[in-house]
Write an enzyme that holds these catalytic residues in place. Structure first.
Site, PDB file in Angstrom:
ATOM      1  N   ASP A 131      42.834  55.007  32.727  1.00 13.80           N
ATOM      2  CA  ASP A 131      44.272  55.512  32.976  1.00 13.80           C
ATOM      3  C   ASP A 131      44.465  56.855  31.944  1.00 13.80           C
ATOM      4  O   ASP A 131      45.278  57.800  32.602  1.00 13.80           O
ATOM      5  CB  ASP A 131      45.367  54.465  32.600  1.00 13.80           C
ATOM      6  CG  ASP A 131      45.685  53.958  34.040  1.00 13.80           C
ATOM      7  OD1 ASP A 131      44.943  53.993  34.953  1.00 13.80           O
ATOM      8  OD2 ASP A 131      46.774  53.065  34.170  1.00 13.80           O
ATOM      9  N   LYS A 166      34.538  47.257  20.321  1.00  9.40           N
ATOM     10  CA  LYS A 166      35.297  47.216  18.916  1.00  9.40           C
ATOM     11  C   LYS A 166      34.623  46.282  18.291  1.00  9.40           C
ATOM     12  O   LYS A 166      35.017  45.228  17.969  1.00  9.40           O
ATOM     13  CB  LYS A 166      36.826  46.312  19.477  1.00  9.40           C
ATOM     14  CG  LYS A 166      37.678  46.409  18.617  1.00  9.40           C
ATOM     15  CD  LYS A 166      38.228  47.605  17.850  1.00  9.40           C
ATOM     16  CE  LYS A 166      39.174  47.349  16.615  1.00  9.40           C
ATOM     17  NZ  LYS A 166      39.573  48.484  15.963  1.00  9.40           N
ATOM     18  N   TYR A 223      40.353  39.477  31.177  1.00 11.48           N
ATOM     19  CA  TYR A 223      41.199  39.311  32.376  1.00 11.48           C
ATOM     20  C   TYR A 223      40.654  38.219  33.291  1.00 11.48           C
ATOM     21  O   TYR A 223      41.432  37.528  34.230  1.00 11.48           O
ATOM     22  CB  TYR A 223      41.367  40.734  33.361  1.00 11.48           C
ATOM     23  CG  TYR A 223      42.041  41.889  32.682  1.00 11.48           C
ATOM     24  CD1 TYR A 223      42.486  41.666  31.619  1.00 11.48           C
ATOM     25  CD2 TYR A 223      41.797  43.107  33.388  1.00 11.48           C
ATOM     26  CE1 TYR A 223      43.193  42.882  30.837  1.00 11.48           C
ATOM     27  CE2 TYR A 223      42.491  44.354  32.601  1.00 11.48           C
ATOM     28  CZ  TYR A 223      42.997  44.211  31.568  1.00 11.48           C
ATOM     29  OH  TYR A 223      43.388  45.023  30.948  1.00 11.48           O
ATOM     30  N   ASP A 283      40.374  49.692  31.463  1.00  6.94           N
ATOM     31  CA  ASP A 283      41.404  49.636  32.242  1.00  6.94           C
ATOM     32  C   ASP A 283      42.360  50.675  31.475  1.00  6.94           C
ATOM     33  O   ASP A 283      42.832  51.534  32.164  1.00  6.94           O
ATOM     34  CB  ASP A 283      42.316  48.362  32.135  1.00  6.94           C
ATOM     35  CG  ASP A 283      43.557  48.128  33.007  1.00  6.94           C
ATOM     36  OD1 ASP A 283      43.838  49.201  33.843  1.00  6.94           O
ATOM     37  OD2 ASP A 283      44.111  47.111  32.909  1.00  6.94           O
ATOM     38  N   ASP A 292      39.386  52.372  19.702  1.00  2.86           N
ATOM     39  CA  ASP A 292      40.455  53.229  19.013  1.00  2.86           C
ATOM     40  C   ASP A 292      40.124  54.760  18.861  1.00  2.86           C
ATOM     41  O   ASP A 292      40.948  55.566  19.057  1.00  2.86           O
ATOM     42  CB  ASP A 292      41.101  52.691  17.811  1.00  2.86           C
ATOM     43  CG  ASP A 292      40.005  51.923  16.928  1.00  2.86           C
ATOM     44  OD1 ASP A 292      38.782  52.054  17.329  1.00  2.86           O
ATOM     45  OD2 ASP A 292      40.481  51.519  15.647  1.00  2.86           O
TER      46      ASP A 292
END
Ligand code: NAD
Length: 360
Positions: A255, A195, A146, A251, A227
């Site tokens: 959520d 990852k 980001y 992020d 994942d």
């Protein structure tokens, strides 16, 4: 102890829920002999109305001078509020981005806890919800995808977009240290999520986390691919204590973790810098649909105040007292409108604050 707190009530339900958190803090002050001094600052739409900007430099300076910031929420109805006719840098949310940057808040903490009394709102299968869960999603907030260089350009006549994911070892080390420090205050387990089977930034993440882990022999840690973590969160959330991860993974996973608790009005959050300083706020927004009606659930903000006591002021027993008081009102079947169900008693925002303050 004498604690100086910058209070930003903000817009919408912000003033209602923050007032209840202050009520509960004052009850803690009386019981445990602390003084909480509040300095109220403007940010968001209310600051635009008074100063023409969502956050003044003076408000930033005052926030920096405090020990911690307690924030409600900012923003209005994004379709109808005049604040959203302003250019993006003048809108309420620009104030939030500015204060996070100015205060150097690189570590975001979002607890996801399933209350026994609210299990009915959990969207997971009963046998999974029955086990409960209590985790802290710890997300790096100021680096990664980001914040990397990005551009969209035409290459050989084809529109091409590039985003860059960069982390340096210092950025990883400081969030990893926070993660292990916080695990030491909890059940002493860290799951570091990356990852590393694909990304260089994740391989560096893993290497630095392993280095930091050596300084915390009491904490067990594991690595998990993002994942797999997304799957494990819905399959067996009880396995997690601290989930430590980079900005974009955090992020998404935070959520997902909030969703399985079943209620946005219950979710606290904290953003910390390298010192004990932090900004504490509910995870939800300004809820313009119920603002000014004394209906909002103040528990997320009250629990954010408990996080402030725990992480900025090292007042663990005071934070425990607030959390226990919240649990107690739920056991006694008091509910605000967002969590009310058959057989429970509907109370207003201020009544909920009174009930919790009385049980501290
Ligand atoms: P929202 O979280 O404000 O509301 C979503 C739904 O949840 C609404 O139905 C609302 O009534 C309900 N809700 C939220 N908090 C609640 C509480 N404490 N008690 C009871 N019900 C609650 O999200 P939104 O509607 O997408 O956004 C509204 C405004 O809030 C927008 O301007 C948005 O930009 C802003 N926002 C601010 C923050 C922040 O200040 N950090 C975060 C998210 C959204």
């Amino acid at each position: 102890m004498n604690c100086n707190i910058a209070v930003i009530k903000g817009d919408g339900i912000g003033p209602e829920v923050v007032s209840e958190a202050m009520k509960v803090l004052d009850a803690v002050g009386v019981k445990y002999g602390h003084t909480f001094n509040y300095e109220q600052l403007l940010m968001g739409g209310c600051s635009i109305d008074v100063h023409g900007v969502p956050l003044t430099d003076e408000a930033v300076a005052r926030a920096k001078a405090a020990d911690a910031v307690l924030l409600g929420s900012i923003g209005g109805n994004t379709s109808t509020s005049p604040w959203y006719k302003l250019p993006p840098e003048k809108r309420p949310e620009a104030g939030l981005l500015k204060i996070r940057k100015e205060l150097g808040l690189f570590a975001n903490l979002r607890p996801a806890f399933l209350y026994n009394e609210l299990k009915g709102a959990c969207p997971l299968k009963e046998e999974i919800a029955d086990k409960g869960f209590d985790m802290m999603i710890m997300r790096e907030l100021t680096g990664g995808l980001y914040f990397g260089a990005r551009e969209t350009k035409e290459l050989d006549g084809v529109l091409t977009a590039v985003d860059t994911l960069t982390y340096n070892e210092n950025e990883i080390r400081r969030i990893a240290i926070k993660g292990f420090d916080i695990a030491m205050k909890r059940r002493k387990k860290v799951t570091s999520v990356d990852k590393a089977n694909v990304l260089d930034s994740s391989r560096l993440w893993r290497k630095i986390v392993e280095e930091v882990a050596k300084d915390y022999p009491e904490v067990t840690y594991e690595h998990m691919l993002v994942d797999n973590c997304a799957m494990q969160l819905v399959k067996d959330p009880a396995q997690f204590d601290v989930v430590l991860t980079e900005n974009m993974f955090g992020d998404i996973l935070s959520d997902e973790a909030s969703m399985i608790t079943g209620s946005i009005g219950m979710l606290a959050s904290a953003s910390l810098n390298e010192t004990k300083f932090g900004m504490y706020e509910p995870s939800g927004g300004s809820a313009p649909d119920i603002a000014g009606q004394n209906k909002a659930n103040p528990i997320a903000t009250i629990l954010s105040a408990a996080m402030m006591l725990r992480y900025t002021f090292d007042m663990d027993k005071e934070a425990d007292a607030i959390e226990a008081a919240v649990q107690q009102v739920l056991v006694e079947n008091y509910r605000t409108c967002d969590i009310v169900s058959e057989g429970t008693e509907l109370v207003s925002c201020s009544q909920m604050g009174d009930l919790i303050a009385a049980r501290v």
